[in-house]
Write an enzyme that holds these catalytic residues in place. Structure first.
Site, PDB file in Angstrom:
ATOM      1  N   ARG A 259      13.291 -18.959 -10.448  1.00  0.00           N
ATOM      2  CA  ARG A 259      13.639 -20.387  -9.792  1.00  0.00           C
ATOM      3  C   ARG A 259      12.799 -20.380  -8.486  1.00  0.00           C
ATOM      4  O   ARG A 259      12.730 -21.848  -7.947  1.00  0.00           O
ATOM      5  CB  ARG A 259      15.369 -20.608  -9.587  1.00  0.00           C
ATOM      6  CG  ARG A 259      15.895 -20.952 -10.938  1.00  0.00           C
ATOM      7  CD  ARG A 259      17.394 -21.319 -10.745  1.00  0.00           C
ATOM      8  NE  ARG A 259      17.917 -19.803 -10.348  1.00  0.00           N
ATOM      9  CZ  ARG A 259      18.956 -19.458 -11.203  1.00  0.00           C
ATOM     10  NH1 ARG A 259      19.298 -20.203 -12.429  1.00  0.00           N
ATOM     11  NH2 ARG A 259      19.518 -18.415 -10.986  1.00  0.00           N
TER      12      ARG A 259
ATOM     13  N   LYS B  22      20.472  -4.043 -20.093  1.00  0.00           N
ATOM     14  CA  LYS B  22      21.901  -4.002 -20.144  1.00  0.00           C
ATOM     15  C   LYS B  22      22.427  -4.619 -19.003  1.00  0.00           C
ATOM     16  O   LYS B  22      21.833  -4.817 -18.099  1.00  0.00           O
ATOM     17  CB  LYS B  22      22.114  -2.495 -20.282  1.00  0.00           C
ATOM     18  CG  LYS B  22      22.367  -1.586 -18.906  1.00  0.00           C
ATOM     19  CD  LYS B  22      22.904  -0.518 -18.637  1.00  0.00           C
ATOM     20  CE  LYS B  22      23.107  -0.129 -17.164  1.00  0.00           C
ATOM     21  NZ  LYS B  22      24.042   0.002 -16.531  1.00  0.00           N
TER      22      LYS B  22
ATOM     23  N   ASP C 183      17.883   0.853 -22.593  1.00  0.00           N
ATOM     24  CA  ASP C 183      18.711   1.503 -21.811  1.00  0.00           C
ATOM     25  C   ASP C 183      17.857   2.553 -21.251  1.00  0.00           C
ATOM     26  O   ASP C 183      17.338   3.509 -21.854  1.00  0.00           O
ATOM     27  CB  ASP C 183      19.787   2.121 -22.751  1.00  0.00           C
ATOM     28  CG  ASP C 183      20.374   3.059 -21.888  1.00  0.00           C
ATOM     29  OD1 ASP C 183      20.531   3.478 -20.876  1.00  0.00           O
ATOM     30  OD2 ASP C 183      21.877   3.248 -22.597  1.00  0.00           O
ATOM     31  N   HIS C 184      17.605   2.356 -19.768  1.00  0.00           N
ATOM     32  CA  HIS C 184      16.618   2.978 -19.344  1.00  0.00           C
ATOM     33  C   HIS C 184      16.908   4.643 -19.353  1.00  0.00           C
ATOM     34  O   HIS C 184      15.871   5.305 -19.158  1.00  0.00           O
ATOM     35  CB  HIS C 184      16.224   2.782 -17.592  1.00  0.00           C
ATOM     36  CG  HIS C 184      17.306   3.023 -16.706  1.00  0.00           C
ATOM     37  ND1 HIS C 184      18.393   2.281 -16.388  1.00  0.00           N
ATOM     38  CD2 HIS C 184      17.619   4.208 -16.142  1.00  0.00           C
ATOM     39  CE1 HIS C 184      19.218   2.865 -15.712  1.00  0.00           C
ATOM     40  NE2 HIS C 184      18.574   4.111 -15.183  1.00  0.00           N
TER      41      HIS C 184
ATOM     42  N   LYS D 193      14.132   8.384 -19.868  1.00  0.00           N
ATOM     43  CA  LYS D 193      13.794   9.588 -18.917  1.00  0.00           C
ATOM     44  C   LYS D 193      13.264  10.796 -19.811  1.00  0.00           C
ATOM     45  O   LYS D 193      13.910  11.108 -20.834  1.00  0.00           O
ATOM     46  CB  LYS D 193      15.104   9.956 -18.391  1.00  0.00           C
ATOM     47  CG  LYS D 193      15.712   9.133 -17.399  1.00  0.00           C
ATOM     48  CD  LYS D 193      16.881   9.432 -16.700  1.00  0.00           C
ATOM     49  CE  LYS D 193      17.438   8.566 -15.744  1.00  0.00           C
ATOM     50  NZ  LYS D 193      16.998   8.403 -14.467  1.00  0.00           N
TER      51      LYS D 193
ATOM     52  N   GLU E 245      27.831   9.754  -9.496  1.00  0.00           N
ATOM     53  CA  GLU E 245      27.179   8.878  -8.470  1.00  0.00           C
ATOM     54  C   GLU E 245      27.687   9.280  -7.216  1.00  0.00           C
ATOM     55  O   GLU E 245      29.143   9.151  -7.101  1.00  0.00           O
ATOM     56  CB  GLU E 245      26.819   7.469  -8.781  1.00  0.00           C
ATOM     57  CG  GLU E 245      26.359   7.085 -10.063  1.00  0.00           C
ATOM     58  CD  GLU E 245      26.296   5.521 -10.340  1.00  0.00           C
ATOM     59  OE1 GLU E 245      25.406   4.832  -9.921  1.00  0.00           O
ATOM     60  OE2 GLU E 245      27.325   4.893 -10.471  1.00  0.00           O
TER      61      GLU E 245
ATOM     62  N   ASP F 170      29.823  -0.007 -17.331  1.00  0.00           N
ATOM     63  CA  ASP F 170      28.428   0.432 -16.705  1.00  0.00           C
ATOM     64  C   ASP F 170      27.929   1.499 -17.030  1.00  0.00           C
ATOM     65  O   ASP F 170      26.650   1.664 -17.115  1.00  0.00           O
ATOM     66  CB  ASP F 170      28.814   0.357 -15.074  1.00  0.00           C
ATOM     67  CG  ASP F 170      27.586   0.325 -14.335  1.00  0.00           C
ATOM     68  OD1 ASP F 170      26.670  -0.295 -14.636  1.00  0.00           O
ATOM     69  OD2 ASP F 170      27.265   1.273 -13.240  1.00  0.00           O
TER      70      ASP F 170
ATOM     71  N   HIS G  72      24.926   4.392 -21.289  1.00  0.00           N
ATOM     72  CA  HIS G  72      24.423   5.580 -20.971  1.00  0.00           C
ATOM     73  C   HIS G  72      24.960   6.894 -21.652  1.00  0.00           C
ATOM     74  O   HIS G  72      24.230   7.786 -22.269  1.00  0.00           O
ATOM     75  CB  HIS G  72      24.123   5.987 -19.592  1.00  0.00           C
ATOM     76  CG  HIS G  72      23.482   4.811 -18.656  1.00  0.00           C
ATOM     77  ND1 HIS G  72      22.484   3.957 -19.316  1.00  0.00           N
ATOM     78  CD2 HIS G  72      23.772   4.216 -17.608  1.00  0.00           C
ATOM     79  CE1 HIS G  72      22.020   3.198 -18.268  1.00  0.00           C
ATOM     80  NE2 HIS G  72      22.946   3.112 -17.464  1.00  0.00           N
TER      81      HIS G  72
ATOM     82  N   LYS H  11      31.862   6.896  -9.296  1.00  0.00           N
ATOM     83  CA  LYS H  11      31.158   6.650  -8.071  1.00  0.00           C
ATOM     84  C   LYS H  11      31.900   7.219  -6.647  1.00  0.00           C
ATOM     85  O   LYS H  11      32.949   7.699  -6.771  1.00  0.00           O
ATOM     86  CB  LYS H  11      31.225   4.908  -7.844  1.00  0.00           C
ATOM     87  CG  LYS H  11      30.385   4.120  -8.749  1.00  0.00           C
ATOM     88  CD  LYS H  11      30.161   2.592  -8.286  1.00  0.00           C
ATOM     89  CE  LYS H  11      29.207   2.043  -8.951  1.00  0.00           C
ATOM     90  NZ  LYS H  11      27.760   2.734  -8.970  1.00  0.00           N
TER      91      LYS H  11
END
Lengths: 516, 403
Positions: A66, A173, A202-203, A207, A241, A260, A265, A365
């Protein structure tokens, strides 16, 4: 139309090269081209592919968003992205000049049909000017709420397929917010695209070390015989994390750790560890086996959820020497939020290989460090001939750890005799470090996945039934949590390994969490 | 084995470590590992002992051996278990073997972790050279593959050399260092034919990979792939330059890279030599080659003809190593349409420009980085492969057929 030639089907010059299949020139249209993912991951990944030249000549990028940018501004933004986030810095000016000449920008609202008509015209123009032959990838890098709108407009504008080349769509995702929305999104996507055109990314699967799980299991004969309930005591999968929300309060309030991390994952990692060897290393054979694992997951509902899951939310504390606020004090978070930032789950896979072997999943987290690992703990030796007094209680079970990040590698813990006259036994680790055994720089996950999409290889992407099977498992937990009072969300101090009760959760089973 | 002097008398090779008698090499290495472990305990470093392969490096003189020794620094975190550098000194008629042993450790990522490998250096003179295989055999780490890196021209037909090759799983040469390209290519082929169990590879083949990739990319698009079967003219230029010494100017010619490229295309595309044509008109003394090849007629082929003309010529380029590829021009005719494909290095040694011109007009030119890799990087890639590189071996056979 010229008659079909003898060499048309394959490119014989690819024999013996790193990329065996033809990589056809194409245009990648990025929806949400001014967003964070494009800035941090996609543009640097594309530049790296151009620099190491698997990207074909003529490859082009169209940013669709945009903001009132033009080609020049978008190219400048892209250059900044590469300079900041590429693994190959500083930017190579000659290569950049060449690569950036194929970068374009189209300003439009996602709900404006005229924007898609303009996109169609631009794609036709690029086909002619840059030889992209009608090959297109649409990359949805927008907030998920905009996926249905974009997909519908692509279909309405006739951009979902074309007679000349191939058309593929990459969807980021989260794929759905719950089972129902995932099914609905699948329905909307598949109304416009065929399943083989859809690449749900799904990154984690991009890996190197995640892919190495399959190689480790299936290319080495010695592990398969012990990879089952007879020898494995339990499996722990940890995705920790140390960061908090990083300004993503709005998003995280809606998702929480279970959506998440667990739904995508962590369940993906679990399927790779637990699946049966596929009949071939191709997209459908691998994904068939992964789906079987998800279908075999013992559903958690009702009381099982209470006993087999723990959810927590971080309070204030210290992480990496910095004082941090609690979750409910984060910007964009409700002061009475009940969103989970920590989840631990115990689950079982009901099949012959894994019956009775618990899989413990934990993610959170503001934990002490950033780390992803899979630990397979083996059963103790059946008879301990060494006296406890002699071994000082040092005989520990063997543990095989597959470390995904940050120091990718594999380690095996076993007992060894400490030199000396007495029979002292100590656990030692035999370590394989990816980074020190292979000097070659590992490609970023997005590089691998984008390349795979260009090659039409969907092995490392998630199929419709996989997504829905994962959501089916998670939905049972979500439904039960909804019924539970907010007190069941346990607070934990930032910088700790989660709520204390998570340790009791393991002790009940006579086990303990690994301290990674 | 005749061994007049199995000591290290006389020769000083400071970089090779401690001089030791041949029979004491293993004991010395054990001692060094123990010292290293003690250092680890006091300095809290972690030494990692890798055990993946034996690397044997054969060199014609101490200077080359020192250069190879320096390259090993870049390979420290590769796969080396033990390196044996052999220096052949055929000028000294006395039969002798001198040996040195050391442990080399280099930091990986940070100084906290270091990778170590064992290094033995042998200086072999006189008749002992012919017994190198027997000298080397007990010094190899057991149950690990042996990679032999041969620096310099190949000693064609020498029995001792063949024995060394027989001991190895893979022999690595660098045709970039060949003094006489054509003769050495014949020697490589002879070696492959004589010892088919040993894999042979060439660092120059690694230098060609990026070029092969770019050429393949031209024909990845299904729209352009038909032009592959219409290729009818290929021009390759490689760098050459001159050196002057004592008033004599010598032109440095090494067309091996260009020859390998032609061998690869001929093998991959199934071309054969057109025996009816007056070619070859090659002037190999000046590094110029011409061939007329032909493709087998295929049903449904779109090509306008079956002949392919190939030319290799040197181009003076002071800034580039002799032999470096500078230009590839290929043209193709299918169904009356002409396509032109080009990769050129221009004046910038780090980049090439690719271009495609079709009847509909030119495609955008592209600049691609073409880093010239150090030998250590190329060697590292070769050390990752254990088996035969079938494509390379067939390409070399094709080159030999053309010569």
């Amino acid at each position: 139309m010229p008659q079909r030639s003898a060499v048309e089907a394959t490119n014989p010059l690819r024999e013996g090269l790193r990329i065996k299949n033809s990589l056809e020139p194409c245009v990648m249209v990025i929806f949400g081209a001014t967003g964070d993912l494009t800035h941090r991951k996609l543009l640097p990944a594309l530049y790296n592919l151009a620099l190491e030249h698997p990207l074909p000549a003529g490859f082009s990028v169209v940013g669709f968003a945009r903001r009132p940018y033009n080609d020049e501004i978008f190219r400048q933004q892209a250059l900044e992205s590469v300079n900041e986030f590429s693994r190959q810095k500083p930017v190579n000016p000659q290569v950049w000049e060449s690569f950036s000449s194929g970068i374009h920008y189209l300003q439009s609202d996602f709900n404006d049909p005229a924007g898609y008509d303009k996109l169609g015209e631009l794609l036709t123009q690029l086909d002619q000017e840059r030889g992209t032959s009608g090959n297109r990838i649409f990359y949805l890098s927008t907030p998920p709420s905009q996926y249905p709108e974009i997909i519908q407009h692509l279909g309405a504008a006739g951009l979902n397929r074309n007679r000349k080349g191939w058309t593929r769509i990459i969807i980021e995702k989260p794929f759905g917010h719950d089972l129902q929305s995932a099914r609905e999104l699948n329905r909307q996507v598949l109304k416009v695209f065929r399943e083989e055109q859809v690449y749900r990314i799904d990154h984690y699967l991009g890996k190197e070390t995640v892919q190495n799980i399959l190689v480790f299991r299936l290319a080495n004969g010695i592990f398969e015989p012990v990879w089952n309930r007879r020898y494995v005591d339990h499996v722990q999968i940890t995705v920790a994390e140390n960061i908090g929300l990083e300004g993503r309060g709005g998003y995280y309030e809606e998702s929480g750790a279970i959506r998440d991390m667990i739904q995508n994952h962590m369940l993906q990692l679990m399927t790779l560890v637990a699946m049966e060897p596929p009949i071939a290393f191709d997209a459908d054979s691998v994904r068939d086996e992964k789906v079987k694992v998800l279908h075999a997951l013992q559903p958690l509902t009702g009381r099982d959820v209470t006993t087999n899951t723990i959810r927590g939310q971080y309070g204030a504390g210290w992480v990496n020497g910095h004082q941090v606020v609690g979750y409910t004090d984060e910007p964009g978070v409700s002061p009475v939020s009940t969103t989970d930032t920590y989840v631990a789950i115990k689950t079982f896979i009901d099949n012959w290989r894994w019956a009775g072997v618990p899989f413990y999943l934990r993610t959170g987290k503001h934990l002490p460090k950033r780390l992803t690992e899979i630990a397979i703990q083996f059963k103790q030796a059946p008879l301990m001939i060494f006296k406890r007094s002699e071994t000082h209680g040092q005989v520990e079970p063997n543990v095989l750890v597959l470390r995904i990040q940050p120091d990718e590698g594999i380690s095996l813990k076993f007992g060894a005799k400490v030199p000396g006259t007495d029979m002292q036994i100590r656990a030692v680790n035999m370590d394989f470090l990816y980074g020190s055994s292979f000097v070659r720089q590992q490609p970023e996950a997005y590089e691998r996945l984008i390349l795979d999409c260009m090659l039409g290889d969907s092995t490392l992407f998630t199929r419709r039934d996989e997504v829905e099977a994962a959501w089916t498992f998670v939905q049972g937990i979500l439904d039960e949590w909804k019924q539970q009072p907010s007190e069941t969300i346990l607070s934990y101090e930032s910088g700790s390994w989660g709520p204390q009760i998570a340790d009791e959760f393991m002790w009940r089973d006579g086990r303990r969490w690994r301290r990674p | 084995m005749t061994n007049d002097k199995a000591t290290t008398q006389g020769i000083q090779i400071p970089w090779a470590g401690k001089p030791v008698r041949l029979e004491e090499v293993e004991t010395q290495l054990v001692r060094l590992w123990r010292m290293s472990a003690n250092n680890m305990r006091t300095a809290q470093n972690l030494n990692v002992r890798t055990s993946v392969l034996n690397l044997v490096i054969c060199t014609p003189d101490i200077q080359t051996a020192q250069w190879a020794n320096a390259q090993l620094r870049d390979l420290s975190n590769t796969h080396l278990a033990r390196v044996t550098i052999i220096i052949f000194d055929s000028n000294d008629p006395t039969s002798s073997v001198s040996s040195w042993a050391t442990l080399r450790c280099f930091p990986v990522i940070s100084d906290v972790m270091r990778h170590c490998f064992e290094q033995i250096t042998l200086h072999i003179t006189g008749k002992a050279i012919s017994a190198t295989e027997q000298i080397l055999r007990p010094l190899l780490k057991p149950d690990l593959p042996v990679y032999l890196w041969w620096l310099g021209d190949l000693p064609s037909g020498r029995q001792g050399f063949h024995d060394l090759v027989r001991l190895s799983n893979r022999v690595i040469v660098d045709s970039d260092r060949f003094f006489s390209s054509e003769e050495d290519i014949h020697s490589v082929v002879e070696l492959m034919d004589a010892l088919p169990n040993c894999a042979i590879s060439d660092l120059n083949w690694g230098r060609l990979t990026a070029w092969r990739e770019l050429i393949a990319q031209f024909f990845d698009s299904s729209e352009l792939r038909p032009y592959l079967e219409g290729l009818d003219n290929i021009e390759i230029e490689y760098a050459t330059n001159s050196i002057s010494q004592d008033g004599v100017t010598e032109t440095l010619l090494n067309p091996t890279n260009a020859l390998l490229l032609v061998g690869w295309m001929k093998r991959t595309l199934g071309w054969t030599i057109d025996t009816s044509h007056p070619y070859p008109l090659s002037d190999s003394a000046n590094g110029i080659y011409h061939w007329q090849l032909e493709r087998l007629p295929q049903a449904g082929s779109l090509a306008d003809g079956d002949s392919i003309k190939i030319t290799i010529t040197p181009r003076v380029h002071a800034d580039m190593a002799p032999g470096t590829l500078c230009l590839i021009n290929a043209s193709s005719h299918i169904q009356g349409k002409k396509g032109m494909f080009s990769i050129s290095r221009k004046d910038d040694p780090e980049h090439v420009v690719t271009s495609v011109i079709l009847p509909e007009g030119p495609r955008p030119v592209r600049t691609v980085n073409m880093t010239i890799y150090k030998e250590s990087r190329l060697l590292h890639d070769e050390l990752e492969i254990l088996g035969h590189d079938q494509l390379f071996e067939e390409a070399v056979h094709q080159v030999e057929g053309l010569l």
